[in-house]
Design an enzyme around this catalytic site. Structure first.
Site, PDB file in Angstrom:
ATOM      1  N   ARG A 115       0.797  -1.227   0.000  1.00 49.90           N
ATOM      2  CA  ARG A 115       0.000   0.000   0.000  1.00 49.90           C
ATOM      3  C   ARG A 115       0.828   1.276   0.000  1.00 49.90           C
ATOM      4  NH1 ARG A 115      -2.748  -3.922   1.541  1.00 49.90           N
ATOM      5  NH2 ARG A 115      -0.765  -4.486   2.436  1.00 49.90           N
ATOM      6  N   THR A 116       1.766   1.347   0.926  1.00 48.74           N
ATOM      7  CA  THR A 116       2.446   2.628   1.118  1.00 48.74           C
ATOM      8  C   THR A 116       3.291   2.968  -0.112  1.00 48.74           C
ATOM      9  OG1 THR A 116       2.495   2.078   3.449  1.00 48.74           O
ATOM     10  CG2 THR A 116       3.804   3.963   2.767  1.00 48.74           C
ATOM     11  N   LYS A 120      25.390  -4.067   0.146  1.00 49.02           N
ATOM     12  CA  LYS A 120      26.869  -4.095   0.237  1.00 49.02           C
ATOM     13  C   LYS A 120      27.336  -3.446   1.527  1.00 49.02           C
ATOM     14  CE  LYS A 120      26.836  -3.064  -4.683  1.00 49.02           C
ATOM     15  NZ  LYS A 120      27.030  -1.904  -5.561  1.00 49.02           N
ATOM     16  N   ARG A 122      10.971   3.856   3.842  1.00 45.58           N
ATOM     17  CA  ARG A 122      10.560   2.902   4.882  1.00 45.58           C
ATOM     18  C   ARG A 122      11.806   2.137   5.314  1.00 45.58           C
ATOM     19  NH1 ARG A 122       5.501  -1.126   4.748  1.00 45.58           N
ATOM     20  NH2 ARG A 122       4.543   0.875   5.257  1.00 45.58           N
ATOM     21  N   HIS A 176       4.365   5.722  11.817  1.00 46.21           N
ATOM     22  CA  HIS A 176       3.924   5.582  10.425  1.00 46.21           C
ATOM     23  C   HIS A 176       2.967   6.751  10.127  1.00 46.21           C
ATOM     24  CE1 HIS A 176       2.947   3.954   6.630  1.00 46.21           C
ATOM     25  NE2 HIS A 176       2.632   2.703   6.945  1.00 46.21           N
TER      26      HIS A 176
HETATM   27  N1   CP Z   1      -0.559  -0.115   5.842  1.00 47.44           N
HETATM   28  C1   CP Z   1       0.682  -0.348   5.337  1.00 47.44           C
HETATM   29  O1   CP Z   1       1.677   0.294   5.726  1.00 47.44           O
HETATM   30  O2   CP Z   1       0.710  -1.309   4.370  1.00 47.44           O
HETATM   31  P1   CP Z   1       2.026  -1.759   3.567  1.00 47.44           P
HETATM   32  O3   CP Z   1       2.962  -2.386   4.559  1.00 47.44           O
HETATM   33  O4   CP Z   1       1.538  -2.712   2.520  1.00 47.44           O
HETATM   34  O5   CP Z   1       2.642  -0.516   2.990  1.00 47.44           O
END
Ligand code: CP
Length: 363
Positions: A51-52, A80, A101, A129
């Site tokens: 999603r993100t 590396k 992320r 998040h």
């Molecule tokens: N909700 C969420 O962060 O989903 P993903 O891990 O798929 O990005």
């Protein structure tokens, strides 16, 4: 330079503005389709995501911009041994804005300290998040029309669930929000997030019973037990199905309860609940795209206005607080324990409690 590392990097007014922009984008897509022409977003995903990452990608494409990046650190020079700060310093020469992320708590602060362009935290370890929170707030607003006077049930893995941490922090800025924290003993909300609730004179109740407060809830926010954060797989297996929301459990719920889940789903909500009009979790994913579009626009606009910022970063950020005696963050998942060259930085609150500036672990 403005970054979004934590939802508290945005004022309540700015959150309202972003929600208004997100709503406008959802209704007038053509108005926004060329605004980011010539701009590049880098999506640096050191951890898996559907999603993100894809909603950031779709967001930039729908704004007329381009996207570069990687979805797997094995395909980058992280494999590396390159540290986050060097990767960021390089990528900020190639992109106008970065969504990152990372599995280590606090990695986004390290990135921001070494970036020449705005950094967006797309999820760091078990920490925060904030862009999921933007999606969550838009969903609550669309369904309930307000954030004040709500009773919010948070259910599942409240310890490792970073979406829960960011959403609670965001909701404490509104009026009279009550939190029902539903989890097994082992997965209770971390102390420092509970402290934030009480500092805002708000009430929380901890329970392991999913049914007890069902009739009071305006929002039920289910979460997945985060397998990737467990050291002991047996403990994960024991806890993973602690809560499963089935249709019969909702008989006691309000007619307008907003059922949320940041997804992915394993077993947290029965598929039979999906057709219930109160199920909002797939809408959450769409709202995530609109809110990420609004956020990209805001950060790029502010970056453009800030003419003092060069493309090449000149200095590292000043320490927030450093000690003469070397102190180390004791959180083994903190980015400072992965990247030894990072300065150890600490912040203190009014009660003289010192925390790692990266991951917020108390020292
Ligand atoms: N909700 C969420 O962060 O989903 P993903 O891990 O798929 O990005």
């Amino acid at each position: 330079m403005r970054h979004l590392l934590d939802i508290d990097d945005l004022s309540t007014e700015e959150l309202s503005e972003l929600l208004a922009t997100g709503a406008d984008i959802s209704k007038n897509k053509e108005k926004y389709m060329d605004i980011c022409h010539g701009k590049k977003l880098a999506t640096l995903f050191f951890e898996p995501s559907t999603r993100t990452r894809l909603s950031f990608t779709a967001a930039m494409m729908e704004l007329g911009g381009n996207v570069i990046g990687f979805s797997d650190p094995k395909s980058s020079s992280a494999s590396k041994g390159e540290c986050v700060s060097d990767t960021i310093r390089v990528v900020s020469n190639y992109a106008d804005i970065i969504a990152m992320r990372h599995p280590n708590d606090g990695a986004p602060l390290s990135a921001a300290m070494h970036s020449g362009v705005p950094i967006i935290n797309a999820g760091d370890g078990e920490h925060k998040h904030p862009t999921q929170t933007l999606a969550d707030l838009m969903t609550i607003q669309n369904h309930l029309g307000k954030f004040d006077n709500l009773t919010i049930g948070m259910c599942g893995d409240l310890k490792y669930g970073r979406t829960v941490h960011s959403l609670i922090v965001a909701l404490t800025r509104y009026k009279n929000v009550k939190f029902i924290l539903i989890s097994p003993e082992e997965l209770k909300l971390p102390r420092h997030i509970k402290d934030i609730i009480t500092e805002h004179d708000m009430q929380y109740i901890e329970t392991s019973d999913m049914n007890k407060y069902m009739q009071e809830l305006d929002v039920l926010y289910m979460t997945r037990v985060q397998q990737e954060r467990f050291v002991d797989i047996q403990e994960y297996l024991r806890l993973k199905d602690s809560y499963i929301l089935r249709a019969d459990k909702l008989k006691a719920a309000k007619k307008r309860i907003c059922i949320m889940l940041p997804l992915p789903r394993l077993n947290e909500i029965s598929k039979y609940v999906d057709d219930d009009p109160r199920a909002c979790y797939f809408e959450q994913t769409l709202n995530g795209k609109y809110m990420r579009m609004a956020l990209i626009l805001k950060l790029l606009d502010e970056y453009k206005k800030d003419s003092s910022v060069g493309r090449e970063i000149k200095n590292q950020a000043e320490p927030i607080m450093s000690f003469s005696k070397p102190l180390k963050c004791r959180n083994p998942h903190c980015i400072t324990n992965k990247d030894d060259d990072l300065k150890q930085l600490f912040v203190s609150d009014d009660n003289k409690v010192y925390r790692c500036a990266y991951c917020e672990q108390e020292i």
